[in-house]
Design a protein around this motif. Structure first.
Motif, PDB file in Angstrom:
ATOM      1  N   THR A   1      -3.468  -7.411   4.322  1.00 21.74           N
ATOM      2  CA  THR A   1      -3.344  -5.955   4.308  1.00 21.74           C
ATOM      3  C   THR A   1      -1.944  -5.478   4.671  1.00 21.74           C
ATOM      4  OG1 THR A   1      -5.685  -5.705   4.862  1.00 21.74           O
ATOM      5  CG2 THR A   1      -4.264  -3.806   5.216  1.00 21.74           C
TER       6      THR A   1
ATOM      7  N   ILE B   1      -4.193   1.464   9.722  1.00 20.85           N
ATOM      8  CA  ILE B   1      -5.252   0.589   9.205  1.00 20.85           C
ATOM      9  C   ILE B   1      -6.484   0.699  10.097  1.00 20.85           C
ATOM     10  CG2 ILE B   1      -5.896  -1.783   8.639  1.00 20.85           C
ATOM     11  CD1 ILE B   1      -2.881  -2.359   8.297  1.00 20.85           C
TER      12      ILE B   1
ATOM     13  N   LEU C   1       0.748  -3.589   2.136  1.00 19.52           N
ATOM     14  CA  LEU C   1       1.217  -2.232   2.409  1.00 19.52           C
ATOM     15  C   LEU C   1       2.741  -2.196   2.524  1.00 19.52           C
ATOM     16  CD1 LEU C   1      -1.438  -1.050   5.026  1.00 19.52           C
ATOM     17  CD2 LEU C   1      -1.211  -0.239   2.672  1.00 19.52           C
TER      18      LEU C   1
ATOM     19  N   LEU D   1     -12.806   0.043  -0.087  1.00 14.00           N
ATOM     20  CA  LEU D   1     -11.475   0.363   0.424  1.00 14.00           C
ATOM     21  C   LEU D   1     -11.230   1.852   0.212  1.00 14.00           C
ATOM     22  CD1 LEU D   1      -8.892  -1.103   1.520  1.00 14.00           C
ATOM     23  CD2 LEU D   1      -8.089  -1.152  -0.838  1.00 14.00           C
TER      24      LEU D   1
ATOM     25  N   PHE E   1      -8.495   4.956   0.725  1.00 17.64           N
ATOM     26  CA  PHE E   1      -7.184   5.502   1.063  1.00 17.64           C
ATOM     27  C   PHE E   1      -7.364   6.987   1.373  1.00 17.64           C
ATOM     28  CE2 PHE E   1      -5.568   1.760  -1.080  1.00 17.64           C
ATOM     29  CZ  PHE E   1      -4.389   1.477  -0.400  1.00 17.64           C
TER      30      PHE E   1
ATOM     31  N   TRP F   1      -0.878   9.330   5.859  1.00 14.19           N
ATOM     32  CA  TRP F   1      -1.853   8.528   5.117  1.00 14.19           C
ATOM     33  C   TRP F   1      -2.479   7.510   6.065  1.00 14.19           C
ATOM     34  CZ3 TRP F   1      -1.252   3.239   5.074  1.00 14.19           C
ATOM     35  CH2 TRP F   1       0.016   2.759   5.424  1.00 14.19           C
ATOM     36  N   GLU F   2      -3.625   6.983   5.666  1.00  9.37           N
ATOM     37  CA  GLU F   2      -4.260   5.885   6.379  1.00  9.37           C
ATOM     38  C   GLU F   2      -5.203   5.164   5.424  1.00  9.37           C
ATOM     39  OE1 GLU F   2      -6.020   7.935   9.659  1.00  9.37           O
ATOM     40  OE2 GLU F   2      -7.853   8.457   8.557  1.00  9.37           O
ATOM     41  N   ILE F   3      -5.575   3.949   5.787  1.00  8.30           N
ATOM     42  CA  ILE F   3      -6.447   3.133   4.945  1.00  8.30           C
ATOM     43  C   ILE F   3      -7.641   2.675   5.774  1.00  8.30           C
ATOM     44  CG2 ILE F   3      -5.091   1.046   5.442  1.00  8.30           C
ATOM     45  CD1 ILE F   3      -5.794   0.023   2.674  1.00  8.30           C
TER      46      ILE F   3
END
Length: 469
Positions: free
Chosen positions: A43, A83, A47, A137, A139, A121-123
């Motif tokens: 991950t 994350i 990224l 997943l 986003f 942003w974040e995942i």
């Protein structure tokens, strides 16, 4: 993969300011459903090497300069802060499907604001199986970073074709030839068109102004009229249709795929409203249909999208709203739901062929200059709040995508933050059309709405086949 690592000190666009204000904060949730269990060991490297270089905004925050103007400022990114890997209860069986857990988790993160002190942003990596995927997943990106076109282009730059990674994706073409009414060889014939254009423009712009400022839709089973400045708590779900069925109706009626989808959604909405309250089937309800204002066909490379010398920079927020009335549900339209498609075709084409959309953009800019970006954001919020729903769409590839050798089984997105009780998004991918909906929690019935959407297509298909029988 192109890299863009130069320092950025770029002014935030007006639309970016509106979408990240005290009046309105809007987010995009992009959902990738993996065909196999997710291995997240790569991950951070993915990224760092693929996602962050796409655009400097993914490594930037909004700051105010000495004049009070907002700018994007590049910062160091701590990937661990972006994350999230949730832990759900395993329950009694290891074979349990986690559909409701995932839906509830999405509902929770949809109503949370992203911190302003780090890139927006974040995942979220969900390793639990659902009926749709072995892993999910998500986003979450601030809408100020860009619109669906920008973010889909970014996504495609990170993924490869599952069948052959060296080949490019195939995307359905949406570009149509532009017919100008200012053809000097037939100027005399265009006078009626010019007067018609002027009349439509005045009518549509005036109506848009009224809808944004004074005229609210009726309170209905899809509009609670709740008025607050918090993120609305929503339930998120979706339904999947075969594009072949949509194309079958399209060819029989001689309209576009967009017309069929709009008619299907409008009919499904009215079926739901009628089930909840029979008297609501003829109420005044309006959909805000988002229109991509870029004069380009298909997705561009990341380099082309961020190049300001190319198409005025395709990256960013380049969209406009069309106010489209949701047709009433009369007995004749219930018997022949194809009328919803014909009305959608007529209304959307009429509004697209007026100049009300650019005039509305000019009005927002004028409000910003005279009263500041916060006043313009409040006007945009009022536009959203006075309607019943917002409908937006993106086009995905025909072939299956893969991310780090994880084949992507499904793809859809959701917009969180608008002050409406109902938000609808449409995504095409691998011959499927995914219609997702965010519904105000505690007010709308998720399962009943989903059932009405499915019934809508069934009834439209039946009517179309009877027509040619």
């Amino acid at each position: 993969m192109e890299r863009f690592e130069e320092e950025i000190d770029e002014p935030v666009s007006p639309t970016g300011l509106y979408l990240n204000s005290s009046s309105l904060r809007v987010y995009i949730l992009g959902v990738l459903e993996s065909e196999i269990p997710i291995d997240d060991c790569q991950t951070q490297s993915l990224l760092q090497d693929l996602f962050l270089p796409i655009n400097p905004r993914f490594s930037s925050i909004m700051i105010g300069d000495k004049n009070g103007e907002k700018k994007w400022k590049k910062v160091e990114v701590n990937l661990e802060e972006h994350i999230n890997v949730p832990i759900f209860s395993t329950g009694e069986s290891s074979k349990l499907l986690y559909d409701e857990y995932v839906d509830e988790y999405m509902s929770t993160i949809a109503m949370e604001h992203l911190p302003q002190h780090r890139p927006l942003w974040e995942i979220h990596i969900i390793k639990y199986p659902t009926s749709s995927a072995a892993g999910t997943l998500i986003f979450k990106l601030h809408h100020a970073l860009g619109d669906g076109y920008s973010l889909m282009g970014a996504l495609l730059s990170c993924l490869q074709r599952a069948d052959k990674s060296s080949l490019p994706f195939t995307l359905p073409s949406t570009q149509r030839p532009i017919k100008s009414i200012f053809n000097t060889q037939a100027l005399f014939k265009t006078f009626p068109s010019i007067f018609s254009l002027a009349f439509r423009t005045v009518s549509d712009f005036g109506w848009s102004l009224l809808k944004s400022s004074f005229v609210e839709d009726d309170q209905t089973p899809i509009r609670s009229r709740a008025d607050d400045f918090k993120l609305r708590h929503v339930s998120i779900s979706n339904v999947s249709f075969s594009l072949d069925h949509i194309k079958e109706v399209k060819s029989k009626l001689g309209v576009s795929i967009n017309d069929v989808v709009a008619g299907l959604i409008f009919f499904g909405i009215r079926l739901y409203m009628q089930e909840i309250n029979l008297k609501s089937n003829r109420t005044q309800s309006t959909a805000l249909v988002l229109l991509n204002t870029r004069n380009i066909g298909g997705y561009k490379s990341i380099k082309e999208m961020v190049d300001k010398n190319n198409n005025g920079a395709a990256w960013g927020n380049r969209f406009a709203f069309l106010h489209v009335p949701i047709p009433e549900l009369t007995d004749s339209k219930y018997a022949n739901p194809l009328e919803f498609i014909w009305e959608a075709n007529k209304e959307i084409n009429r509004k697209k062929n007026s100049l009300a959309t650019p005039l509305t953009g000019m009005l927002l800019n004028m409000v910003k200059k005279l009263r500041g970006p916060e006043a313009a954001a409040k006007y945009l919020r009022s536009t959203l709040r006075n309607s019943s729903t917002t409908i937006s769409s993106i086009i995905g590839p025909v072939e299956q995508m893969a991310l780090a050798n994880h084949p992507i089984k499904g793809l859809y997105f959701m917009v969180a933050g608008p002050p409406e009780s109902l938000t609808i998004t449409i995504t095409s991918y691998m011959g499927k059309l995914r219609i997702a909906f965010g519904l105000e929690k505690g007010f709308m019935d998720k399962q009943k709405f989903k059932s009405c959407m499915e019934n809508s297509l069934d009834m439209i298909m039946e009517a179309a086949r009877k027509m040619s029988a």
